[in-house]
Structures are given as C-alpha cells and as structure tokens.
Design a protein around this motif. Structure first.
Motif, PDB file in Angstrom:
ATOM      1  N   PHE A  43       0.636  -1.091   0.032  1.00  0.00           N
ATOM      2  CA  PHE A  43      -0.225   0.169  -0.075  1.00  0.00           C
ATOM      3  C   PHE A  43       0.770   1.082   0.095  1.00  0.00           C
ATOM      4  O   PHE A  43       1.910   1.304   0.710  1.00  0.00           O
ATOM      5  N   THR A  44       0.757   2.205  -0.962  1.00  0.00           N
ATOM      6  CA  THR A  44       1.297   3.251  -1.024  1.00  0.00           C
ATOM      7  C   THR A  44       0.461   4.553  -0.964  1.00  0.00           C
ATOM      8  O   THR A  44       0.984   5.768  -0.603  1.00  0.00           O
ATOM      9  N   ASN A  45      -0.832   4.426  -0.950  1.00  0.00           N
ATOM     10  CA  ASN A  45      -1.637   5.534  -0.749  1.00  0.00           C
ATOM     11  C   ASN A  45      -2.306   5.408   0.702  1.00  0.00           C
ATOM     12  O   ASN A  45      -3.042   5.003   0.938  1.00  0.00           O
ATOM     13  N   ILE A  46      -1.484   6.369   1.502  1.00  0.00           N
ATOM     14  CA  ILE A  46      -1.819   6.064   2.824  1.00  0.00           C
ATOM     15  C   ILE A  46      -2.222   7.459   3.681  1.00  0.00           C
ATOM     16  O   ILE A  46      -1.452   8.681   3.258  1.00  0.00           O
ATOM     17  N   ASP A  47      -3.094   7.642   4.536  1.00  0.00           N
ATOM     18  CA  ASP A  47      -3.733   8.711   5.117  1.00  0.00           C
ATOM     19  C   ASP A  47      -3.000   8.316   6.672  1.00  0.00           C
ATOM     20  O   ASP A  47      -2.999   7.205   7.178  1.00  0.00           O
ATOM     21  N   VAL A  48      -2.603   9.424   7.570  1.00  0.00           N
ATOM     22  CA  VAL A  48      -2.432   9.368   8.884  1.00  0.00           C
ATOM     23  C   VAL A  48      -2.808  10.616   9.812  1.00  0.00           C
ATOM     24  O   VAL A  48      -2.794  11.705   9.203  1.00  0.00           O
ATOM     25  N   TYR A  49      -3.455   9.955  10.988  1.00  0.00           N
ATOM     26  CA  TYR A  49      -4.065  10.958  11.754  1.00  0.00           C
ATOM     27  C   TYR A  49      -3.712  10.580  13.301  1.00  0.00           C
ATOM     28  O   TYR A  49      -3.520   9.422  13.608  1.00  0.00           O
ATOM     29  N   GLU A  50      -3.808  11.433  13.969  1.00  0.00           N
ATOM     30  CA  GLU A  50      -3.591  11.438  15.579  1.00  0.00           C
ATOM     31  C   GLU A  50      -4.702  12.074  16.133  1.00  0.00           C
ATOM     32  O   GLU A  50      -5.423  13.074  15.807  1.00  0.00           O
ATOM     33  N   ALA A  51      -5.395  10.981  17.121  1.00  0.00           N
ATOM     34  CA  ALA A  51      -6.491  11.475  17.987  1.00  0.00           C
ATOM     35  C   ALA A  51      -6.371  10.834  19.442  1.00  0.00           C
ATOM     36  O   ALA A  51      -6.316   9.601  19.251  1.00  0.00           O
ATOM     37  N   GLU A  54      -3.773   8.116  20.283  1.00  0.00           N
ATOM     38  CA  GLU A  54      -3.556   7.200  19.217  1.00  0.00           C
ATOM     39  C   GLU A  54      -3.195   7.698  17.950  1.00  0.00           C
ATOM     40  O   GLU A  54      -3.498   8.641  17.441  1.00  0.00           O
ATOM     41  N   LYS A  55      -2.481   6.929  16.976  1.00  0.00           N
ATOM     42  CA  LYS A  55      -2.087   7.102  15.574  1.00  0.00           C
ATOM     43  C   LYS A  55      -3.033   6.264  14.622  1.00  0.00           C
ATOM     44  O   LYS A  55      -2.889   5.008  15.062  1.00  0.00           O
ATOM     45  N   TYR A  56      -3.586   6.724  13.695  1.00  0.00           N
ATOM     46  CA  TYR A  56      -4.455   6.010  12.868  1.00  0.00           C
ATOM     47  C   TYR A  56      -3.791   5.946  11.425  1.00  0.00           C
ATOM     48  O   TYR A  56      -3.560   7.054  10.954  1.00  0.00           O
ATOM     49  N   ILE A  57      -3.608   4.764  10.965  1.00  0.00           N
ATOM     50  CA  ILE A  57      -2.863   4.833   9.790  1.00  0.00           C
ATOM     51  C   ILE A  57      -3.607   4.174   8.892  1.00  0.00           C
ATOM     52  O   ILE A  57      -4.155   2.815   9.122  1.00  0.00           O
ATOM     53  N   THR A  58      -4.012   4.581   7.695  1.00  0.00           N
ATOM     54  CA  THR A  58      -4.910   4.002   6.617  1.00  0.00           C
ATOM     55  C   THR A  58      -4.246   3.676   5.276  1.00  0.00           C
ATOM     56  O   THR A  58      -3.851   4.716   4.745  1.00  0.00           O
ATOM     57  N   GLY A  59      -4.079   2.561   4.627  1.00  0.00           N
ATOM     58  CA  GLY A  59      -3.606   2.274   3.687  1.00  0.00           C
ATOM     59  C   GLY A  59      -4.569   2.062   2.570  1.00  0.00           C
ATOM     60  O   GLY A  59      -5.532   1.189   2.915  1.00  0.00           O
ATOM     61  N   TYR A  60      -4.831   2.304   1.422  1.00  0.00           N
ATOM     62  CA  TYR A  60      -5.591   2.177   0.251  1.00  0.00           C
ATOM     63  C   TYR A  60      -4.993   1.562  -0.925  1.00  0.00           C
ATOM     64  O   TYR A  60      -3.947   2.012  -1.363  1.00  0.00           O
ATOM     65  N   ILE A  61      -5.836   0.364  -1.603  1.00  0.00           N
ATOM     66  CA  ILE A  61      -5.267   0.061  -2.895  1.00  0.00           C
ATOM     67  C   ILE A  61      -6.600   0.631  -3.510  1.00  0.00           C
ATOM     68  O   ILE A  61      -7.565   0.044  -3.562  1.00  0.00           O
ATOM     69  N   GLY A  62      -6.137   1.319  -4.740  1.00  0.00           N
ATOM     70  CA  GLY A  62      -7.394   2.014  -5.364  1.00  0.00           C
ATOM     71  C   GLY A  62      -7.546   3.359  -4.718  1.00  0.00           C
ATOM     72  O   GLY A  62      -6.946   3.864  -3.768  1.00  0.00           O
ATOM     73  N   PRO A  63      -8.505   4.247  -5.447  1.00  0.00           N
ATOM     74  CA  PRO A  63      -8.874   5.625  -4.773  1.00  0.00           C
ATOM     75  C   PRO A  63      -9.286   5.441  -3.246  1.00  0.00           C
ATOM     76  O   PRO A  63     -10.215   4.442  -3.117  1.00  0.00           O
ATOM     77  N   SER A  64      -9.153   6.548  -2.380  1.00  0.00           N
ATOM     78  CA  SER A  64      -9.404   6.474  -1.012  1.00  0.00           C
ATOM     79  C   SER A  64     -11.085   6.401  -0.878  1.00  0.00           C
ATOM     80  O   SER A  64     -11.535   5.986  -0.182  1.00  0.00           O
ATOM     81  N   ASN A  65     -11.645   6.859  -1.860  1.00  0.00           N
ATOM     82  CA  ASN A  65     -13.358   7.051  -1.838  1.00  0.00           C
ATOM     83  C   ASN A  65     -13.877   5.793  -2.179  1.00  0.00           C
ATOM     84  O   ASN A  65     -15.091   5.751  -1.942  1.00  0.00           O
ATOM     85  N   ASP A  66     -13.214   4.858  -2.879  1.00  0.00           N
ATOM     86  CA  ASP A  66     -13.570   3.452  -3.478  1.00  0.00           C
ATOM     87  C   ASP A  66     -12.571   2.677  -3.742  1.00  0.00           C
ATOM     88  O   ASP A  66     -12.068   1.869  -4.964  1.00  0.00           O
ATOM     89  N   PRO A  67     -11.860   2.210  -2.461  1.00  0.00           N
ATOM     90  CA  PRO A  67     -10.788   1.315  -2.664  1.00  0.00           C
ATOM     91  C   PRO A  67     -11.143  -0.146  -2.999  1.00  0.00           C
ATOM     92  O   PRO A  67     -12.161  -0.526  -2.468  1.00  0.00           O
ATOM     93  N   SER A  68     -10.294  -1.082  -3.596  1.00  0.00           N
ATOM     94  CA  SER A  68     -10.592  -2.336  -3.570  1.00  0.00           C
ATOM     95  C   SER A  68      -9.984  -3.119  -2.206  1.00  0.00           C
ATOM     96  O   SER A  68     -10.291  -4.100  -1.878  1.00  0.00           O
ATOM     97  N   GLU A  69      -9.031  -2.489  -1.781  1.00  0.00           N
ATOM     98  CA  GLU A  69      -8.490  -2.824  -0.541  1.00  0.00           C
ATOM     99  C   GLU A  69      -8.135  -1.691   0.494  1.00  0.00           C
ATOM    100  O   GLU A  69      -7.621  -0.920   0.084  1.00  0.00           O
ATOM    101  N   VAL A  70      -8.179  -2.040   1.653  1.00  0.00           N
ATOM    102  CA  VAL A  70      -7.808  -1.274   3.065  1.00  0.00           C
ATOM    103  C   VAL A  70      -7.236  -1.697   4.176  1.00  0.00           C
ATOM    104  O   VAL A  70      -7.722  -2.923   4.415  1.00  0.00           O
TER     105      VAL A  70
END
Length: 143
Positions: A43-51, A54-70
């Motif tokens: 996965f190279t399409n990655i978002d990172v947030y802290e709240a 905690e650190k939230y790391i989300t990776g996507y294959i495909g566009p983040s609004n319609d991914p095939s894998e997360v």
C-alpha cells in the motif's frame, strides 16, 4: 453480522477522520507491506491521523473514496518498542481483524516505522489467516 457491523463502523469512523483531519499526501516515503495467507500486498496511498493519544494509519489500494483493499492500523501515538497494534484489513468483501505483534522503531509527529505479524481473524466465519512480513515505513505531516 456483528463483526461486519463493527468493521463498517470502524471504516466510517476512519473516513470521518479523513474528512476532518489532514495529512500530506505528497510525502516521499509512504509504504505498508505484508503477506496475508501467503499473498504479498503493498500500500502506498496512505493517510495518517492522531486523536486521543492514538495514531491511525490507513492504506488504500485504489482511490481512497472507492478502494479495492484497505488496511487500518491503530497504535499508541508516540510509543516505541514491542507492543500490540490493532489491524483491520478489507479485501473485496473479505474482512479480517487482529491484535498483531509489532516492533515500533520510530514513532514521531512526522515518521512511523514498524514491523508486525500475527493472526488475522475472518469476520465472516472466524477462520484464522496468517499475516507475516508486515512493515510500515511512512513519513507524513500532521497539521
């Protein structure tokens, strides 16, 4: 059904964080890689947030609004060393979750680096699936 609801709830939560948090998608270093049930994933399409510490790391294959894998990883915001991380993985209708063993070597406001492995549990039937050779190496900007 309860696990599917949980997964969808986590997914909606992660997407809501996407809408109100920010990152820098132009960072030069972003990669999550692992093998699940012997199949390599990157996965190279990655978002990172802290709240809430905690650190939230989300990776996507495909566009983040319609991914095939997360893949979604939750870790303590600044701790390093051997620990357990929470991982949820979605692959075209197959949903898995697990608390995986991790060795976090870098965990700052601009970089996260870790290795991880363990057993994922299928939401649908409780089947155990091995996740091996997991690695996260990402640089990012939190605002």
């Amino acid at each position: 059904m309860k696990k599917l609801f949980l997964f969808l709830s986590v997914s909606v939560f992660m997407l809501s964080l996407n809408s109100c948090s920010s990152d820098n998608n132009s960072s030069s270093s972003k990669k999550i890689a692992f093998k699940i049930n012997g199949t390599s994933k990157t996965f190279t399409n990655i978002d990172v947030y802290e709240a809430d510490g905690e650190k939230y790391i989300t990776g996507y294959i495909g566009p983040s609004n319609d991914p095939s894998e997360v893949i979604s990883i939750i870790a303590d915001a600044n701790n390093t060393g051997n620990t357990i991380i929470s991982v949820v993985y979605y692959d075209n209708g197959n949903d898995y979750d697990g608390g995986l063993n991790a060795n976090i070597t870098v965990n700052t406001d601009t970089k996260f680096k870790a290795t991880f492995s363990g057993t994922m549990i299928a939401f649908s039937d409780g089947t155990e699936v091995p996740l091996t050779n997991g690695s996260v190496d990402i640089s990012f900007t939190l605002e």
